[in-house]
Design an enzyme around this catalytic site. Structure first.
Site, PDB file in Angstrom:
ATOM      1  N   GLU A 276       0.831  -1.211   0.000  1.00  0.00           N
ATOM      2  CA  GLU A 276       0.000   0.000   0.000  1.00  0.00           C
ATOM      3  C   GLU A 276       0.862   1.257   0.000  1.00  0.00           C
ATOM      4  OE1 GLU A 276      -3.967  -1.318   2.474  1.00  0.00           O
ATOM      5  OE2 GLU A 276      -2.118  -0.966   3.600  1.00  0.00           O
ATOM      6  N   HIS A 361       3.506  20.536   0.573  1.00  0.00           N
ATOM      7  CA  HIS A 361       2.194  20.433  -0.079  1.00  0.00           C
ATOM      8  C   HIS A 361       1.147  20.514   1.023  1.00  0.00           C
ATOM      9  CE1 HIS A 361      -0.627  17.997  -2.962  1.00  0.00           C
ATOM     10  NE2 HIS A 361      -0.989  19.265  -2.823  1.00  0.00           N
ATOM     11  N   PRO A 366     -10.818  23.811   0.373  1.00  0.00           N
ATOM     12  CA  PRO A 366     -11.049  25.246   0.611  1.00  0.00           C
ATOM     13  C   PRO A 366     -11.743  25.537   1.936  1.00  0.00           C
ATOM     14  CG  PRO A 366     -11.709  24.633  -1.628  1.00  0.00           C
ATOM     15  CD  PRO A 366     -11.424  23.353  -0.903  1.00  0.00           C
ATOM     16  N   ASP A 412       3.131  23.796  -3.076  1.00  0.00           N
ATOM     17  CA  ASP A 412       1.728  23.872  -3.473  1.00  0.00           C
ATOM     18  C   ASP A 412       0.986  24.192  -2.183  1.00  0.00           C
ATOM     19  OD1 ASP A 412      -0.907  23.527  -4.059  1.00  0.00           O
ATOM     20  OD2 ASP A 412      -0.717  21.535  -4.948  1.00  0.00           O
ATOM     21  N   PHE A 486     -11.827  25.178 -11.445  1.00  0.00           N
ATOM     22  CA  PHE A 486     -10.985  26.137 -10.721  1.00  0.00           C
ATOM     23  C   PHE A 486      -9.782  26.517 -11.566  1.00  0.00           C
ATOM     24  CE2 PHE A 486      -7.242  26.998  -8.147  1.00  0.00           C
ATOM     25  CZ  PHE A 486      -7.688  28.062  -7.378  1.00  0.00           C
TER      26      PHE A 486
END
Length: 557
Positions: A276, A361, A366, A412, A486
């Protein structure tokens, strides 16, 4: 992909006629639907100027063709062309991406344009009573037939493979911002920041406008590595790198070209099986070994910091600790060759020149602006600790006249330029009652992340000890993330002043190319990620060479 709630038109199509009194009183008429009936054979070209229409009812007429200009009605969500004599549809119909319902029952359609597959928001496609091929009819009869048919059409879109070789986007422009400082020794290096879109996130549910073959990682990774290599950056910061792909693809490809790298997956990987764990994404930093030597590497796990610094804050425990985002940082020493190449003169003295490169990141949602802001504070606090410790342990040899180790921060941030996150980074601090905290109780725990030391809150403001500036300012890049839903700036390269300056940046993708090719979102067969890369050339100001007769001698140029 996520759809706004859709309310179909009222089949009764009730209307009212404005009275003369209402008109005299200035009442405005509003009609968003239009019905044309009466065995009409052709349509007036003036119809295509009614771009406000959201529903157009053209059933039970004698239309044999539909003009391509129908695509000008870009606000249509409902189009009924049933019970006509239509033999073919214009390819431009595929550009009407707002459509939710398209009714084509009982016409004379034998084929459908592959471009209809671009109608990724379509929920109902009615095709009864048409002499279509059996494979199309079979798809329509399957469960979720509309979606399956649209996927089939998009994946087989005629000419897509040919267009890839002939309609590549024009090269992004190289924008010079300032000339190098000729009055002192400097080192020049370039930095790339790029979210490559992890394979497990590249689904048709999220990116329904992109063919499945163009979402496939084996297809996208070729264009991604091509973009990375074409920039030839000295430092590369990547987000959304899958663990297995870091070791089997990115590290292999970049090591062959003189890079070394450091990677950490998101925190969830520690609780997973080995199989995984391969598919957990994380952050990576690569650097050219001919220009930099690795001194230290660090991983910052935000959920661990939240747990250790909750100070009884339920918001910290329930909102921040549950998110497993991470950041990474590498402390690099500039090789003397880089300094010699940039300054034009051999580097004198024994002092080391270090730089810290950080990559993160932040959480995506939002609705969690508070979490993004707290995560950013945590990261800056840890970065400051790394720099302070390195400065103390190596202070006899690393600190020149600029006083500290310079920072390059790539991320980011999932935050717009007017967010609390960007305000915090670019202004040096943020108020504890900032709206992005959503009036949640973080106050006591936030003081632990002040980069000016514990309890370093000044007048209700959490501050950090850096003077950071964005390499992309003043609208140089209108968006770094470009999807149907977006389009905005959420990726950044920050650097610390006064040690660093931006000399040049890679400009945006040509907006006209996006519009002319009806690219409503990325990824796309020609654009491998939903993010655009950032690329900047930076200048590091170096300490002056030893004095001769009290005069600093800058390196020759």
């Amino acid at each position: 992909m996520p759809k706004e709630k859709y309310e179909p038109p009222d089949p009764r199509r009730m209307y009212t006629i404005m009275s003369s009194e209402e008109a005299a009183n200035g009442k405005k008429s509003h009609w968003a639907e239009l019905e044309i009936s009466g065995k009409v054979r052709s349509l007036s070209s003036s119809l295509w100027s009614l771009t406000h229409l959201t529903a157009l009812h053209l059933s039970d007429n004698s239309l044999s063709c539909i003009p391509s200009d129908i695509a000008k009605l870009h606000n249509l969500v409902y189009l009924d062309l049933s019970h006509n004599q239509i033999q073919s549809l214009p390819a431009e119909l595929g550009n009407m991406v707002s459509l939710r319902e398209l009714h084509l029952n009982y016409n004379q359609l034998r084929v459908l344009p592959f471009e209809l597959g671009k109608l990724f928001q379509l929920q109902t496609l009615s095709l009864k009573g048409n002499p279509l091929t059996q494979d199309i009819l079979n798809l329509c009869l399957e469960p979720d037939g509309t979606r399956r048919l649209l996927n089939y059409l998009l994946d087989n879109l005629s000419g897509t493979a040919k267009r890839i070789s002939t309609e590549q986007p024009p090269p992004r422009s190289w924008i010079m911002l300032q000339e190098p400082d000729r009055t002192r020794p400097t080192a020049l290096f370039s930095v790339m920041c790029y979210n490559v879109l992890c394979d497990k996130y590249a689904t048709r549910q999220l990116y329904g406008y992109c063919p499945s073959w163009a979402l496939n990682w084996d297809y996208r990774k070729k264009a991604i590595i091509q973009e990375i290599l074409s920039c030839n950056a000295d430092i590369i910061s990547l987000q959304e790198v899958e663990t297995e792909q870091y070791y089997s693809f990115f590290l292999v490809e970049l090591k062959e070209r003189g890079y070394n790298g450091f990677f950490s997956p998101k925190s969830r990987a520690r609780t997973m099986s080995e199989q995984e764990r391969k598919h957990v994404d994380g952050c990576a930093i690569f650097f050219k070994t001919e220009k930099f030597t690795l001194v230290q590497k660090h991983t910052v796990e935000f959920n661990q910091l939240a747990m250790a610094n909750s100070e009884g804050s339920e918001a910290m425990l329930n909102r921040v600790m549950t998110k497993d985002n991470i950041g990474v940082a590498v402390l690099l020493e500039l090789r003397k060759e880089l300094i010699e190449m940039s300054s034009g003169k051999p580097h004198l003295g024994t002092e080391k020149q270090l730089i810290l490169v950080a990559n993160a990141h932040m959480h995506w949602d939002p609705e969690y602006s508070d979490v993004k802001l707290v995560q950013t504070m945590m990261f800056l606090s840890e970065v400051k600790n790394i720099i302070d410790k390195a400065s103390r342990s190596l202070k006899s040899s690393v600190l020149g006249e600029c006083g500290t180790i310079p920072l390059v921060l790539c991320a980011d941030l999932n935050s717009l330029p007017d967010s609390g996150v960007v305000e915090y980074l670019s202004t040096g601090g943020v108020e504890t009652n900032h709206k992005d905290f959503k009036e949640l109780r973080y106050n006591e725990s936030l003081t632990n992340f002040s980069c000016n030391g514990k309890n370093g809150m000044t007048n209700g403001r959490i501050t950090h000890g850096f003077k950071l500036k964005s390499a992309y300012e003043n609208g140089l890049m209108p968006y770094t993330n470009y999807t149907f839903d977006f389009k905005g700036i959420i990726d950044y390269i920050f650097y610390s002043k006064p040690q660093l300056n931006t000399l040049a940046i890679l400009g945006p993708l040509d907006h006209h190319w996006l519009v002319e090719n009806n690219i409503s979102g990325c990824p796309h067969p020609l654009i491998p990620s939903d993010h655009f890369s950032l690329f900047a050339q930076l200048e590091l100001l170096l300490p002056f060479l030893p004095q001769v007769n009290g005069i600093h001698l800058p390196g020759r140029r």
